[in-house]
Motif scaffolding. Sequence first.
Motif, PDB file in Angstrom:
ATOM      1  N   ASP A 149      -4.758   4.530  -1.852  1.00  0.00           N
ATOM      2  CA  ASP A 149      -5.594   5.499  -1.097  1.00  0.00           C
ATOM      3  C   ASP A 149      -6.996   5.370  -2.094  1.00  0.00           C
ATOM      4  O   ASP A 149      -7.055   5.919  -3.116  1.00  0.00           O
ATOM      5  CB  ASP A 149      -4.750   6.957  -1.156  1.00  0.00           C
ATOM      6  CG  ASP A 149      -5.790   7.679  -0.202  1.00  0.00           C
ATOM      7  OD1 ASP A 149      -6.500   7.416   0.527  1.00  0.00           O
ATOM      8  OD2 ASP A 149      -5.807   8.974  -0.405  1.00  0.00           O
TER       9      ASP A 149
ATOM     10  N   GLU B 195       0.802  -1.216  -0.016  1.00  0.00           N
ATOM     11  CA  GLU B 195      -0.082  -0.100  -0.108  1.00  0.00           C
ATOM     12  C   GLU B 195       0.958   1.454   0.163  1.00  0.00           C
ATOM     13  O   GLU B 195       0.354   2.296  -0.604  1.00  0.00           O
ATOM     14  CB  GLU B 195      -0.887   0.031   1.284  1.00  0.00           C
ATOM     15  CG  GLU B 195      -2.300  -0.698   1.280  1.00  0.00           C
ATOM     16  CD  GLU B 195      -2.812  -1.127   2.387  1.00  0.00           C
ATOM     17  OE1 GLU B 195      -4.080  -1.386   2.258  1.00  0.00           O
ATOM     18  OE2 GLU B 195      -2.488  -0.947   3.486  1.00  0.00           O
ATOM     19  N   LYS B 196       1.814   1.167   0.739  1.00  0.00           N
ATOM     20  CA  LYS B 196       2.995   2.479   0.797  1.00  0.00           C
ATOM     21  C   LYS B 196       3.553   2.230  -0.521  1.00  0.00           C
ATOM     22  O   LYS B 196       3.710   3.684  -1.117  1.00  0.00           O
ATOM     23  CB  LYS B 196       3.963   2.440   1.593  1.00  0.00           C
ATOM     24  CG  LYS B 196       3.293   2.341   3.373  1.00  0.00           C
ATOM     25  CD  LYS B 196       4.374   2.102   4.363  1.00  0.00           C
ATOM     26  CE  LYS B 196       3.687   2.240   5.884  1.00  0.00           C
ATOM     27  NZ  LYS B 196       3.415   0.939   5.958  1.00  0.00           N
TER      28      LYS B 196
ATOM     29  N   HIS C 291       2.665   1.401  -3.359  1.00  0.00           N
ATOM     30  CA  HIS C 291       1.877   1.759  -4.575  1.00  0.00           C
ATOM     31  C   HIS C 291       1.059   3.043  -4.175  1.00  0.00           C
ATOM     32  O   HIS C 291       0.018   3.412  -5.145  1.00  0.00           O
ATOM     33  CB  HIS C 291       1.014   0.811  -5.009  1.00  0.00           C
ATOM     34  CG  HIS C 291       1.887  -0.353  -5.699  1.00  0.00           C
ATOM     35  ND1 HIS C 291       2.440  -0.307  -6.977  1.00  0.00           N
ATOM     36  CD2 HIS C 291       2.219  -1.382  -5.418  1.00  0.00           C
ATOM     37  CE1 HIS C 291       3.382  -1.342  -7.299  1.00  0.00           C
ATOM     38  NE2 HIS C 291       3.057  -2.098  -6.259  1.00  0.00           N
ATOM     39  N   SER C 292       1.017   3.829  -3.088  1.00  0.00           N
ATOM     40  CA  SER C 292       0.358   4.862  -2.801  1.00  0.00           C
ATOM     41  C   SER C 292      -1.025   4.611  -2.784  1.00  0.00           C
ATOM     42  O   SER C 292      -2.023   5.277  -3.499  1.00  0.00           O
ATOM     43  CB  SER C 292       0.635   6.178  -3.590  1.00  0.00           C
ATOM     44  OG  SER C 292       2.226   6.369  -3.665  1.00  0.00           O
TER      45      SER C 292
END
Length: 398
Positions: free
Chosen positions: A321, A315-316, A318-319
Motif C-alpha cells: 500500500d 501485493e495482497k 505483502h500488504s
Amino acid sequence: MILCFKIMQFFKLPKLPTTIIPILLFHPKTTTAITLKFRPSLHQYLKMSTTATQTPNPFKRIKISPTTPSSNLKIGTHSGTFQADEALGVWLLRQTPTYRQSPVIRSRDPQTLSACDIVIDVGGVYDHETRRYDHHQRDYDERFEVLKDGTKERCSKLSASGLVYRHYGRDVIKVFYPELPEDILELAYVKMYDKFMEAIDAIDTGVELVVGGGECCYRDSTGLSSRVSRLNPRWNEQQEDDGSTVNPDERFEIASRLCGDDFLSVLTSVVESDLPAREFVERAVLNRMEVHESGEIIKFESGGLPWRGHLYELEKLHSVDPLVKYVLYTDQAGMWRIQAVTVEGKGFENRKSLPKEWRGVRDEDLSRIAGIKGCTFCHASGFIGGNESYDGVLQMAV
C-alpha cells in the motif's frame, strides 16, 4: 564470478535453466535446475553436484512413453451432442495411471453406464466414492474450493470436467511434471483452474460473461468450447467418400484430443514460464522502495516474463500500500519501457495511465512535451511508453 565458473568447470556440473541465472549469478553455460525458493551457496551447490546430473528439471515437462500400458477400465459419458466439458473430462482421466487411455462408452442407457468403472456428465449423481461425476442435479452447488483472488466465491458451479479436475487434477499435473515440489504443484493446480478450467465450467453451466445484465460488445467464437461444438456432425453432414453418416464417437475422440492439446498448452505456460517468474516479481515488489520512494514503481532488468497475475497476488501477500502503478523493464532491443498496471480483474482499465498529452506522440516531440530526454513513444491509449535510458523512463513514471 570467475572463481565460481572455474570451480564448476572442474567439477563438470550440469546445465540449468537460464531463468535461474539472476538468482544464482553463475555463468550461463554452467547453470542448473533449482527449486524456486532454494538459493544454494557455492558450497551447497557443490555438495549436491553428485546427484544433480540424475535429477530432472522439475519445471520441464517429461515425455510420456507410447509404450505406457493402457487401462481396461471403462469411462462412461453421455451419447449425442458433445461439449468441451465431457470431452475435456475424458481426456483428463485418460492421463492418470488408473484410467490411462481407457475405452470410452457413450450412452444414456442406465444399465450400460452402470457397467462403467467411472461415469461423467450423465446419471444425475455426484459421488466420488462410486466414481460418479454429474452436475445436472437440482440441488447441486459444488464450486472450486479455492476462492477467487483469495476472497470471492467462484462465479460458476463445477461442470463434469471441473469435478474431474477437483479430484484428479493434481494427478494429471504430476504425470507431466512428476518432480514439482508440493507447494509449487498446488500453485500450478490453482492457476490452471484460474486460467483454463473456470471458463470451461462457466460456459457449460451457463454463466454470462458480462454481469449485471449488460450486453457483450462482441461475441467470441474462437474459444475451446466453440471449437469443440463445431466438431459435432452437422445436421446435413455426410462422409465425402460414400455419403454415409458421420460417426459422432469418432468426432468425440477428435474433440477430446483438442481439449487435451489446449490444456497442455496452458499447463506448459503455467509451469515452465509463469511459476519460475514468480520469484523475480516478488523480488521486484520487495525492492520497490529502491526504485522510487513512492513504492508505486517496480523494475525488471528485462521484459518478457509474465508478471501481472503474480503482482496482484504478491501485493495482497505483502500488504502493499499504495499499489504498484507502473512496471519498468527493457525490451529485446534494449529500450526501456514503462507499462501501466491494469486494475485487477480488468483487461484495459489502468490504475494510472500515462498523461493524455503524451499519448500517440513519439521521439523528440514527446521529449519536448514531457520535458524528459530520450523519450521514444507513448501508446495512443496511454498504457505503455518508452525511453532510451533507465533514468529517462523512471522520470516518465514519476
